[in-house]
Scaffold this active site. Structure first.
Site, PDB file in Angstrom:
ATOM      1  CG  ASP A 159     -29.401  95.637 111.977  1.00 12.73           C
ATOM      2  OD1 ASP A 159     -28.609  96.398 111.391  1.00 12.73           O
ATOM      3  OD2 ASP A 159     -29.582  95.668 113.206  1.00 12.73           O
ATOM      4  CD  GLU A 209     -14.296  75.221  97.294  1.00 11.46           C
ATOM      5  OE1 GLU A 209     -15.468  74.838  97.398  1.00 11.46           O
ATOM      6  OE2 GLU A 209     -13.541  75.369  98.273  1.00 11.46           O
ATOM      7  CB  CYS A 228     -11.163  76.377 101.553  1.00 11.12           C
ATOM      8  SG  CYS A 228     -12.832  76.880 101.099  1.00 11.12           S
ATOM      9  CB  THR A 286     -19.942  84.199 102.854  1.00 12.80           C
ATOM     10  OG1 THR A 286     -20.366  83.041 102.112  1.00 12.80           O
ATOM     11  CG2 THR A 286     -20.723  84.269 104.153  1.00 12.80           C
ATOM     12  CB  SER A 300     -20.239  74.145 107.654  1.00 12.23           C
ATOM     13  OG  SER A 300     -19.038  74.506 107.004  1.00 12.23           O
ATOM     14  CG  HIS A 332     -10.665  78.425 105.452  1.00 13.17           C
ATOM     15  ND1 HIS A 332     -10.728  79.059 104.227  1.00 13.17           N
ATOM     16  CD2 HIS A 332     -11.886  77.840 105.643  1.00 13.17           C
ATOM     17  CE1 HIS A 332     -11.919  78.867 103.701  1.00 13.17           C
ATOM     18  NE2 HIS A 332     -12.638  78.128 104.530  1.00 13.17           N
ATOM     19  CE  LYS A 363     -19.604  80.674 115.620  1.00 10.85           C
ATOM     20  NZ  LYS A 363     -20.249  80.837 116.933  1.00 10.85           N
ATOM     21  CG  ASN A 387     -14.936  81.859 101.369  1.00  9.39           C
ATOM     22  OD1 ASN A 387     -13.720  81.713 101.333  1.00  9.39           O
ATOM     23  ND2 ASN A 387     -15.761  80.855 101.597  1.00  9.39           N
ATOM     24  CB  SER A 428     -16.002  71.761 103.307  1.00 10.63           C
ATOM     25  OG  SER A 428     -16.248  72.955 104.016  1.00 10.63           O
TER      26      SER A 428
END
Length: 445
Positions: free
Chosen positions: A31, A83, A120, A163, A211, A244, A253, A328, A364
């Site tokens: 979807d 990175e 990041c 992403t 993560s 970020h 979130k 990203n 990370s």
């Protein structure tokens, strides 16, 4: 004390585009709203066959220097955060300087050059390095060029494939900046984690659920640490809160977590008490599990309130507009979020001079950093000078077959020769390999 911060900023997006709901989702049999509403992404940007982290970084830096009338002698250091580096010894900054020296009469032999790596967050760490260098008085009147450049490529079929993204952000750090002044106060949250890593490999190994948990935990620690030196924060204190942004869904979130923290023991919490109650306090529970269950229930209720939704729509959502269209950018993503926020302010004729941003960076492995930035009087001219819309509209729209080819081109383990999809113009391009396996570059008029 003289203000130090970002005087100018430029963005260079990869020249290719992958439409997630229109091209990616049908091939996955999924979807489209899984990407547009779940992840919060519409499209990803990709580098063409002649592009890489050097060309994107050099092109962003060149455009910045041309617009600001800077010469090599005005720049005392060049720091590249990435990175996606391809050499374990020679830093990307030396390649970028070599590109720029092709188009300027002077050189950067006097400039300190380096490469930062901490996933990041390295772009923000490079800002910190430049800030400290100027504050220490070691800059001799020169500014610093900070470049965050990445190709966020995942293995085919990986859960993170949607992403992906590629682009660069170049920033000029100086005294008396025109865009934002960086705060002296900072806060950190750092721990040894294995949420996302690349142990001698190009494509990341990711524990997706872990993560998200680590990202939120470190952000909370960084905010608390920032408050320990800057004082309590309040939702009305900041015009925008750029985070970020690996994908906008994760920022949803983080925004909720930060808001919950900020309203604790404030009139806002009391005003919401009749609707959803007060925030649970650990001392009211016999065990930690019961406390966390109650806190999750409260947070779910908080998310649905008009009070929170209005704050999120005004303070967080504007930071995500660009990310939705490019994906990203690893080290560049929080800096893209800052631009997105200020661009929203410009488009809505907001008087932001003197207002504050609360910037939440993350890498990370893992570390988060929070600091404040004060918007300067010249911010409107700096943001108005960006040509981001033109870049986004000019991207070549990849078919699925095109995407498969360009993914292979940028896979270091594959030797693929694909004809370019776009025609380079007034930009640096990859120009093959040198005698020692180094990459070569040239400027195309």
């Amino acid at each position: 004390m003289t203000a130090v911060g970002i005087d100018a900023i430029e963005i260079w997006t990869g020249n290719l585009k992958l439409d997630l709901p229109g091209t990616f989702a049908p091939q996955k049999g999924e979807d489209p709203e899984k990407y547009t509403k779940g992840l919060g992404l519409n499209a990803s940007s990709f580098p063409d066959s002649y592009e890489d982290i050097v060309t994107m970084g050099a092109n962003a830096a060149h455009r910045l220097m041309e617009r600001k009338g800077l010469e090599p002698d005005d720049i005392g250091r060049i720091d590249v955060a990435t990175e996606s580096a391809f050499d374990n010894s020679k830093p990307v900054s030396t390649y970028v300087a070599g590109c720029l020296e092709q188009v300027y009469d002077g050189d950067f032999h006097h400039a300190n050059k380096g490469e930062r790596k901490f996933a990041c967050i390295a772009g923000t760490q490079s800002l910190d390095d430049a800030y400290n260098w100027i504050r220490a008085g070691r800059n001799r009147g020169r500014g610093a060029l900070v470049i965050a450049t990445d190709t966020a490529l995942y293995a085919r079929g990986d859960a993170g494939e949607a992403t992906q993204g590629a682009g660069a952000v170049a920033m000029y750090i100086s005294e008396d900046p025109s865009l934002v002044e960086l705060s002296t106060e900072q806060g950190y949250g750092s721990a040894d984690e294995t949420d996302f890593l690349k142990p001698n490999q190009q494509f990341p190994s990711v524990d997706g659920k872990r993560s998200v948990q680590v990202y939120l935990a470190r952000m909370r620690e960084a905010l608390e640490d920032y408050e320990s030196v800057a004082g309590d924060t309040h939702p009305d204190q900041f015009a925008y809160v750029p985070f970020h942004t690996p994908f906008p869904g994760m920022v949803r979130k983080a925004g909720l977590l930060v808001y919950r923290h900020m309203i604790r023991d404030t009139p806002i919490e009391e005003e919401l008490a009749d609707e959803i109650g007060r925030q649970p306090r650990p001392e009211a529970f016999d065990d930690e599990e019961a406390y966390h269950d109650a806190l999750r229930e409260y947070t779910d209720e908080l998310k649905r309130t008009d009070t929170y939704q209005e704050w999120y729509g005004k303070t967080i959502d504007p930071t995500l507009t660009i990310s939705r269209e490019v994906g990203n950018w690893y080290t560049g993503s929080v800096h893209v979020a800052r631009v997105s926020a200020l661009k929203h302010g410009l488009e809505n004729d907001l008087d932001l001079a003197g207002s504050q941003l609360l910037v939440g960076s993350y890498g990370s492995g893992a570390q988060a950093e929070g600091h404040a930035e004060t918007v300067q009087d010249g911010w409107e001219d700096e943001i108005e000078a960006l040509n981001l819309e033109e870049q986004l509209e000019a991207r070549y729209d990849l078919s699925w077959e095109d995407y498969e080819e360009i993914h292979d081109v940028h896979n270091h383990d594959m030797d693929v020769d694909v004809e370019e999809f776009t025609t380079p113009e007034a930009e640096f391009v990859f120009d093959g390999w040198g005698r020692m396996g180094e990459r070569k570059y040239r400027y195309v008029e």
